[in-house]
Design a protein around this motif. Structure first.
Motif, mmCIF file in Angstrom:
data_model
loop_
_atom_site.group_PDB
_atom_site.id
_atom_site.type_symbol
_atom_site.label_atom_id
_atom_site.label_comp_id
_atom_site.label_asym_id
_atom_site.label_seq_id
_atom_site.Cartn_x
_atom_site.Cartn_y
_atom_site.Cartn_z
ATOM 1 N N TRP A 1 -17.458 24.382 -27.265
ATOM 2 C CA TRP A 1 -16.126 24.855 -26.880
ATOM 3 C C TRP A 1 -15.481 25.635 -28.030
ATOM 4 C CZ3 TRP A 1 -11.082 24.926 -28.281
ATOM 5 C CH2 TRP A 1 -10.155 25.305 -27.298
ATOM 6 N N ILE A 2 -15.579 25.114 -29.248
ATOM 7 C CA ILE A 2 -14.969 25.781 -30.405
ATOM 8 C C ILE A 2 -15.643 27.119 -30.678
ATOM 9 C CG2 ILE A 2 -14.646 25.647 -32.909
ATOM 10 C CD1 ILE A 2 -14.120 22.671 -32.583
ATOM 11 N N ASN A 3 -16.966 27.172 -30.576
ATOM 12 C CA ASN A 3 -17.665 28.440 -30.791
ATOM 13 C C ASN A 3 -17.225 29.499 -29.784
ATOM 14 O OD1 ASN A 3 -19.139 27.664 -33.030
ATOM 15 N ND2 ASN A 3 -20.964 27.099 -31.868
ATOM 16 N N GLU A 4 -17.096 29.085 -28.514
ATOM 17 C CA GLU A 4 -16.645 30.028 -27.482
ATOM 18 C C GLU A 4 -15.200 30.451 -27.746
ATOM 19 O OE1 GLU A 4 -16.182 30.328 -22.590
ATOM 20 O OE2 GLU A 4 -17.115 28.570 -23.515
ATOM 21 N N TRP A 5 -14.381 29.509 -28.206
ATOM 22 C CA TRP A 5 -12.982 29.821 -28.525
ATOM 23 C C TRP A 5 -12.899 30.834 -29.662
ATOM 24 C CZ3 TRP A 5 -10.006 29.166 -32.943
ATOM 25 C CH2 TRP A 5 -8.612 29.327 -32.776
ATOM 26 N N ILE A 6 -13.709 30.647 -30.691
ATOM 27 C CA ILE A 6 -13.716 31.587 -31.816
ATOM 28 C C ILE A 6 -14.154 32.980 -31.360
ATOM 29 C CG2 ILE A 6 -14.841 32.178 -34.008
ATOM 30 C CD1 ILE A 6 -14.954 29.163 -34.607
ATOM 31 N N GLN A 7 -15.233 33.044 -30.593
ATOM 32 C CA GLN A 7 -15.719 34.333 -30.097
ATOM 33 C C GLN A 7 -14.652 35.050 -29.280
ATOM 34 O OE1 GLN A 7 -19.247 32.954 -28.046
ATOM 35 N NE2 GLN A 7 -20.601 33.585 -29.714
ATOM 36 N N THR A 8 -13.984 34.309 -28.408
ATOM 37 C CA THR A 8 -12.936 34.896 -27.567
ATOM 38 C C THR A 8 -11.794 35.450 -28.402
ATOM 39 O OG1 THR A 8 -13.434 33.416 -25.710
ATOM 40 C CG2 THR A 8 -11.229 34.399 -25.755
ATOM 41 N N ASN A 9 -11.364 34.678 -29.396
ATOM 42 C CA ASN A 9 -10.200 35.084 -30.192
ATOM 43 C C ASN A 9 -10.531 36.068 -31.313
ATOM 44 O OD1 ASN A 9 -7.649 33.537 -29.231
ATOM 45 N ND2 ASN A 9 -9.318 32.036 -29.112
ATOM 46 N N LEU A 10 -11.804 36.245 -31.593
ATOM 47 C CA LEU A 10 -12.210 37.365 -32.448
ATOM 48 C C LEU A 10 -12.192 38.653 -31.628
ATOM 49 C CD1 LEU A 10 -15.172 35.872 -34.543
ATOM 50 C CD2 LEU A 10 -12.904 36.534 -35.386
ATOM 51 N N LYS A 11 -12.667 38.565 -30.391
ATOM 52 C CA LYS A 11 -12.711 39.742 -29.524
ATOM 53 C C LYS A 11 -11.315 40.221 -29.133
ATOM 54 C CE LYS A 11 -17.275 38.870 -27.506
ATOM 55 N NZ LYS A 11 -18.033 38.508 -26.268
ATOM 56 N N ASN A 12 -10.416 39.276 -28.824
ATOM 57 C CA ASN A 12 -9.066 39.696 -28.401
ATOM 58 C C ASN A 12 -8.140 40.000 -29.579
ATOM 59 O OD1 ASN A 12 -8.015 37.206 -29.338
ATOM 60 N ND2 ASN A 12 -8.133 36.254 -27.315
ATOM 61 N N GLY A 13 -8.621 39.778 -30.790
ATOM 62 C CA GLY A 13 -7.859 40.162 -31.984
ATOM 63 C C GLY A 13 -6.893 39.128 -32.513
ATOM 64 N N LYS A 14 -6.776 37.979 -31.854
ATOM 65 C CA LYS A 14 -5.793 36.983 -32.287
ATOM 66 C C LYS A 14 -6.130 36.384 -33.658
ATOM 67 C CE LYS A 14 -4.063 35.617 -27.728
ATOM 68 N NZ LYS A 14 -3.867 34.502 -26.768
ATOM 69 N N LEU A 15 -7.387 36.074 -33.892
ATOM 70 C CA LEU A 15 -7.762 35.504 -35.195
ATOM 71 C C LEU A 15 -7.600 36.545 -36.299
ATOM 72 C CD1 LEU A 15 -10.863 33.260 -34.377
ATOM 73 C CD2 LEU A 15 -8.607 32.527 -35.189
ATOM 74 N N ASN A 16 -7.886 37.793 -36.000
ATOM 75 C CA ASN A 16 -7.701 38.842 -37.005
ATOM 76 C C ASN A 16 -6.223 39.029 -37.322
ATOM 77 O OD1 ASN A 16 -8.997 41.058 -38.628
ATOM 78 N ND2 ASN A 16 -7.575 42.280 -37.417
ATOM 79 N N ALA A 17 -5.376 38.952 -36.285
ATOM 80 C CA ALA A 17 -3.933 39.106 -36.499
ATOM 81 C C ALA A 17 -3.390 37.984 -37.377
ATOM 82 C CB ALA A 17 -3.215 39.126 -35.152
ATOM 83 N N ILE A 18 -3.868 36.768 -37.142
ATOM 84 C CA ILE A 18 -3.450 35.638 -37.967
ATOM 85 C C ILE A 18 -3.860 35.865 -39.414
ATOM 86 C CG2 ILE A 18 -3.945 33.204 -38.484
ATOM 87 C CD1 ILE A 18 -4.058 32.711 -35.455
ATOM 88 N N TYR A 19 -5.106 36.245 -39.619
ATOM 89 C CA TYR A 19 -5.615 36.450 -40.980
ATOM 90 C C TYR A 19 -4.839 37.575 -41.687
ATOM 91 C CZ TYR A 19 -9.018 36.818 -44.767
ATOM 92 O OH TYR A 19 -9.613 36.843 -46.012
ATOM 93 N N LYS A 20 -4.620 38.667 -40.980
ATOM 94 C CA LYS A 20 -3.942 39.814 -41.587
ATOM 95 C C LYS A 20 -2.493 39.492 -41.946
ATOM 96 C CE LYS A 20 -3.589 44.821 -41.101
ATOM 97 N NZ LYS A 20 -4.005 45.984 -40.275
ATOM 98 N N LYS A 21 -1.846 38.662 -41.127
ATOM 99 C CA LYS A 21 -0.456 38.288 -41.398
ATOM 100 C C LYS A 21 -0.316 37.605 -42.746
ATOM 101 C CE LYS A 21 3.261 35.269 -39.711
ATOM 102 N NZ LYS A 21 3.718 34.353 -38.622
ATOM 103 N N TYR A 22 -1.254 36.739 -43.081
ATOM 104 C CA TYR A 22 -1.142 35.952 -44.311
ATOM 105 C C TYR A 22 -1.911 36.537 -45.496
ATOM 106 C CZ TYR A 22 1.087 32.449 -41.427
ATOM 107 O OH TYR A 22 1.976 31.797 -40.589
ATOM 108 N N HIS A 23 -2.975 37.275 -45.226
ATOM 109 C CA HIS A 23 -3.814 37.764 -46.327
ATOM 110 C C HIS A 23 -3.623 39.254 -46.606
ATOM 111 C CE1 HIS A 23 -6.289 34.023 -46.560
ATOM 112 N NE2 HIS A 23 -5.890 33.921 -45.307
ATOM 113 N N GLY A 24 -2.965 39.956 -45.696
ATOM 114 C CA GLY A 24 -2.671 41.358 -45.930
ATOM 115 C C GLY A 24 -3.802 42.313 -45.612
ATOM 116 N N ASN A 25 -4.900 41.826 -45.084
ATOM 117 C CA ASN A 25 -6.018 42.687 -44.725
ATOM 118 C C ASN A 25 -6.779 42.081 -43.546
ATOM 119 O OD1 ASN A 25 -6.733 40.997 -47.338
ATOM 120 N ND2 ASN A 25 -8.606 41.136 -46.121
#
Length: 265
Positions: free
Chosen positions: A230-254
């Motif tokens: 379930w977690i692997n599928e969740w990660i794949q989904t949220n990498l594709k839709n950009g949510k995990l990238n948006a979280i990372y960029k908000k705090y890390h600046g890139n």
């Protein structure tokens, strides 16, 4: 007699491990039925997890845990831990999963399970723009600071023994050494550079070159395949839709590393 005989055959440690595995085999179902996800977070890691001005947990790992619990449809219970307690916390079932900037390594994978990477952590050499450094060879004679007994310490010792290496007991002291001019460069991670640049606004540090990149995984108990899937599928989904990238960029600046966003490329 049969129970005692089994303990003798397997050994006490192996038998206990087997019992624990049976208890937590249905990790996902247990979490859903209880309505709470216990997530261990390693506090005090700049940009990943820290206390904000209101003394509340914040950072990319915190936001990732919040999104994960929301999508799973359960309440989030944060378990605040230290870096040193990350593997033991999962082994002893003090948390269901861990989102704690934990690098995926073969040694750790022997005792806990990891998801696919949700982020990465780079070790870098950083210094002010005026200092010309392109690789290890350019560190000859340079006063470079590292945190003692870290991968950075080992890497600089191995590849740049000709540098003027100065070792500090923790990241906070390393940051202070850079701000006060005790060192000319550091080997560390970008979050520490951010802390340095909050004070060195006129001569900020920049990344000179990347030493290594470590993939970070969400950790969980061994033998919880349903939860892991379930977690692997969740990660794949949220990498594709950009949510995990948006979280990372908000705090890390890139953006997240291409190795995380496109692992097959």
């Amino acid at each position: 007699m049969k129970f005692t005989h089994t303990f003798k055959q397997l050994g006490l440690g192996v038998a206990l491990a087997a019992l624990c595995t049976a208890s937590y085999a249905n990790g996902l179902d247990k979490i859903k039925s209880e309505g709470t996800l216990r997530v261990a977070i390693a506090m005090g890691v700049p940009m990943f997890s820290y206390a904000n001005a209101q003394m509340q947990p914040e950072g990319s790992d915190v936001a990732t845990a919040q999104l994960l619990a929301k999508d799973l449809g359960v309440k989030l219970q944060m378990v605040e831990i230290t870096n040193a307690a990350r593997v033991p916390t999962i082994q002893t079932n003090k948390a269901d999963i861990e989102v704690a900037s934990l690098s995926i390594t073969p040694e750790r994978a022997k005792v806990i399970d990891f998801s696919i990477p949700y982020a990465s952590l780079q070790t870098i050499v950083a210094a002010p723009k005026a200092l010309k450094i392109k690789d290890y060879a350019d560190l000859k004679g340079v006063r470079i600071g590292v945190t003692r007994a870290t991968v950075n310490d080992a890497d600089i010792t191995k590849n740049a023994s000709f540098a003027n290496i100065r070792r500090y007991e923790d990241d906070a002291t390393l940051v202070t050494s850079a701000v006060s001019g005790q060192v000319q460069a550091i080997s560390s991670q970008w979050p520490n550079v951010v802390e340095i640049n909050k004070k060195l606004t006129k001569t900020p540090y920049e990344t000179k070159f990347v030493e290594h990149e470590f993939m970070l995984g969400i950790a969980m108990q061994k033998d919880t395949p349903k939860l892991k899937a379930w977690i692997n599928e969740w990660i794949q989904t949220n990498l594709k839709n950009g949510k995990l990238n948006a979280i990372y960029k908000k705090y890390h600046g890139n953006d997240l590393s291409p190795k995380v966003l496109n692992p097959a490329s």
